[in-house]
Design a protein around this motif. Structure first.
Motif, PDB file in Angstrom:
ATOM      1  N   ILE A 106      -2.325   9.583   7.254  1.00 45.76           N
ATOM      2  CA  ILE A 106      -0.987   8.979   7.158  1.00 45.76           C
ATOM      3  C   ILE A 106      -0.652   8.137   8.379  1.00 45.76           C
ATOM      4  N   ASP A 107      -1.057   8.577   9.565  1.00 49.75           N
ATOM      5  CA  ASP A 107      -0.699   7.827  10.773  1.00 49.75           C
ATOM      6  C   ASP A 107      -1.385   6.459  10.856  1.00 49.75           C
ATOM      7  N   GLN A 108      -2.310   6.182   9.939  1.00 48.10           N
ATOM      8  CA  GLN A 108      -2.931   4.852   9.879  1.00 48.10           C
ATOM      9  C   GLN A 108      -2.250   3.938   8.856  1.00 48.10           C
ATOM     10  N   LEU A 109      -1.235   4.465   8.178  1.00 49.54           N
ATOM     11  CA  LEU A 109      -0.500   3.674   7.192  1.00 49.54           C
ATOM     12  C   LEU A 109       0.817   3.211   7.797  1.00 49.54           C
ATOM     13  N   ASN A 110       1.523   2.324   7.095  1.00 44.22           N
ATOM     14  CA  ASN A 110       2.772   1.802   7.641  1.00 44.22           C
ATOM     15  C   ASN A 110       3.893   2.854   7.591  1.00 44.22           C
ATOM     16  N   PRO A 111       4.981   2.631   8.350  1.00 39.12           N
ATOM     17  CA  PRO A 111       6.060   3.614   8.409  1.00 39.12           C
ATOM     18  C   PRO A 111       6.704   3.930   7.051  1.00 39.12           C
ATOM     19  N   LEU A 112       6.823   2.942   6.163  1.00 40.16           N
ATOM     20  CA  LEU A 112       7.395   3.195   4.846  1.00 40.16           C
ATOM     21  C   LEU A 112       6.504   4.153   4.068  1.00 40.16           C
ATOM     22  N   SER A 113       5.196   3.939   4.107  1.00 33.49           N
ATOM     23  CA  SER A 113       4.267   4.855   3.430  1.00 33.49           C
ATOM     24  C   SER A 113       4.409   6.267   3.987  1.00 33.49           C
ATOM     25  N   ALA A 114       4.515   6.383   5.291  1.00 33.52           N
ATOM     26  CA  ALA A 114       4.660   7.700   5.919  1.00 33.52           C
ATOM     27  C   ALA A 114       5.960   8.370   5.478  1.00 33.52           C
ATOM     28  N   HIS A 115       7.011   7.592   5.369  1.00 31.35           N
ATOM     29  CA  HIS A 115       8.314   8.132   4.947  1.00 31.35           C
ATOM     30  C   HIS A 115       8.253   8.621   3.490  1.00 31.35           C
ATOM     31  N   ILE A 116       7.638   7.840   2.632  1.00 32.68           N
ATOM     32  CA  ILE A 116       7.474   8.225   1.231  1.00 32.68           C
ATOM     33  C   ILE A 116       6.618   9.489   1.152  1.00 32.68           C
ATOM     34  N   SER A 138       9.419  -4.052  -4.374  1.00 27.76           N
ATOM     35  CA  SER A 138       8.056  -4.490  -4.119  1.00 27.76           C
ATOM     36  C   SER A 138       7.444  -3.754  -2.917  1.00 27.76           C
ATOM     37  N   GLN A 139       8.215  -3.608  -1.849  1.00 23.82           N
ATOM     38  CA  GLN A 139       7.719  -2.877  -0.677  1.00 23.82           C
ATOM     39  C   GLN A 139       7.431  -1.418  -1.037  1.00 23.82           C
ATOM     40  N   PHE A 140       8.328  -0.816  -1.803  1.00 25.83           N
ATOM     41  CA  PHE A 140       8.116   0.562  -2.231  1.00 25.83           C
ATOM     42  C   PHE A 140       6.842   0.671  -3.067  1.00 25.83           C
ATOM     43  N   ASP A 141       6.708  -0.206  -4.070  1.00 26.45           N
ATOM     44  CA  ASP A 141       5.545  -0.147  -4.965  1.00 26.45           C
ATOM     45  C   ASP A 141       4.239  -0.304  -4.188  1.00 26.45           C
ATOM     46  N   THR A 142       4.218  -1.209  -3.206  1.00 30.51           N
ATOM     47  CA  THR A 142       3.021  -1.406  -2.385  1.00 30.51           C
ATOM     48  C   THR A 142       2.726  -0.166  -1.552  1.00 30.51           C
ATOM     49  N   ALA A 143       3.742   0.434  -0.965  1.00 26.40           N
ATOM     50  CA  ALA A 143       3.547   1.634  -0.149  1.00 26.40           C
ATOM     51  C   ALA A 143       3.023   2.792  -0.999  1.00 26.40           C
ATOM     52  N   LEU A 144       3.587   2.976  -2.188  1.00 30.02           N
ATOM     53  CA  LEU A 144       3.129   4.051  -3.067  1.00 30.02           C
ATOM     54  C   LEU A 144       1.675   3.804  -3.503  1.00 30.02           C
ATOM     55  N   LYS A 145       1.357   2.555  -3.807  1.00 27.98           N
ATOM     56  CA  LYS A 145      -0.014   2.211  -4.182  1.00 27.98           C
ATOM     57  C   LYS A 145      -0.963   2.513  -3.014  1.00 27.98           C
ATOM     58  N   ASN A 146      -0.561   2.170  -1.788  1.00 23.03           N
ATOM     59  CA  ASN A 146      -1.408   2.426  -0.627  1.00 23.03           C
ATOM     60  C   ASN A 146      -1.586   3.918  -0.361  1.00 23.03           C
ATOM     61  N   LEU A 147      -0.579   4.709  -0.666  1.00 19.74           N
ATOM     62  CA  LEU A 147      -0.710   6.163  -0.536  1.00 19.74           C
ATOM     63  C   LEU A 147      -1.737   6.709  -1.526  1.00 19.74           C
ATOM     64  N   GLN A 148      -1.801   6.100  -2.703  1.00 19.05           N
ATOM     65  CA  GLN A 148      -2.802   6.509  -3.692  1.00 19.05           C
ATOM     66  C   GLN A 148      -4.199   6.061  -3.266  1.00 19.05           C
ATOM     67  N   ILE A 149      -4.329   4.810  -2.853  1.00 23.53           N
ATOM     68  CA  ILE A 149      -5.624   4.267  -2.444  1.00 23.53           C
ATOM     69  C   ILE A 149      -6.196   5.068  -1.276  1.00 23.53           C
TER      70      ILE A 149
END
Length: 182
Positions: free
Chosen positions: A99-109, A136-147
Motif C-alpha cells: 500500500i505504501d507504494q500506491l497513491n494516498p487516495l488508494s491508501a485511504h480507500i 474517475s480518480q476513485f475508479d482509477t484508485a480502486l482499479k490500482n488496488l486490484q492490480i
C-alpha cells in the motif's frame, strides 16, 4: 469453442489466465473469443446469448469455484479470470505492491475496506464526499488496488453488488506465503 458454464470452467483452468472480453491492447486470450453462442440479433431485446453468458460466467465461476478460479484485474486494468494455481505460483508475486507504494487516495480507500467490506457505489460516494476526489480518480484508485493485489471482489454468491475485501482477508493462504509482515 465453448457453450456451457462447465466448459468455461475448464477453459480457465486450461488457459490459466484470460481476459473477460477481447482487446487488441493485450496479448492475453479472452473468454469472449472462445464462446460459441449467438450475439445479439437485430430487433432482439436484452444483451444476446453471448454477452449474457460471459457476463454471468465472470461472476459465477469464482463464486462457485473459489478454490479454483480467481477474478481480478491485471496491469492495464483488464478484468481477468485465472486459475488459483496461476495466481498463487506466478501472478501474485509479480503483481503485488505494498500500500505504501500506491497513491494516498488508494491508501485511504484501502483503509476503509480493511475495516469493513464496501460495495462500489457506497464506497465511491463516501470517498467523493470525504476525500473530495472525482469519480474517475476513485475508479482509477480502486482499479490500482486490484492490480496491486490489495483488494478483491467478494466471491459470496449472495452479494449482488460488487463488494470489496482485502486480498489478505479473502486469500490469506496466498497472502501469508508471499508477504511478510514487518
Amino acid at each position: 469453442m465453448i457453450k456451457t458454464f462447465e466448459e468455461a470452467r475448464l477453459l480457465v483452468q486450461t488457459l490459466q489466465v484470460c481476459t473477460i472480453y477481447d482487446s487488441a491492447k493485450t496479448e492475453l486470450p479472452s473468454l469472449w473469443e472462445y464462446v460459441d453462442l449467438p450475439e445479439k440479433q437485430e430487433g432482439e431485446k436484452g444483451w444476446g446469448a453471448k454477452v449474457s453468458a460471459v457476463w454471468d460466467w465472470k461472476n459465477r465461476l469464482p463464486a462457485e469455484f473459489p478454490d479454483e478460479i480467481f477474478y481480478g484485474k491485471v496491469k492495464g486494468g483488464f478484468a481477468v479470470l485465472m486459475s488459483m494455481d496461476y495466481l498463487r505460483d506466478v501472478h501474485f508475486q509479480s503483481a503485488y505492491k505494498p500500500i505504501d507504494q500506491l497513491n494516498p487516495l488508494s491508501a485511504h480507500i484501502f483503509e476503509k475496506i480493511r475495516v469493513e467490506p464496501w460495495d462500489t457505489t457506497s464506497l465511491r460516494n463516501e470517498m467523493i464526499q470525504e476525500y473530495g476526489c472525482s469519480k474517475s480518480q476513485f475508479d482509477t484508485a480502486l482499479k490500482n488496488l486490484q492490480i496491486s493485489m490489495n483488494v478483491v471482489r467478494s466471491n459470496d454468491p449472495g452479494i449482488e453488488r460488487d463488494t470489496w475485501l482485502t486480498f489478505q482477508e479473502q486469500y490469506s493462504e496466498i497472502w501469508n506465503s508471499h508477504v511478510s509482515e514487518d
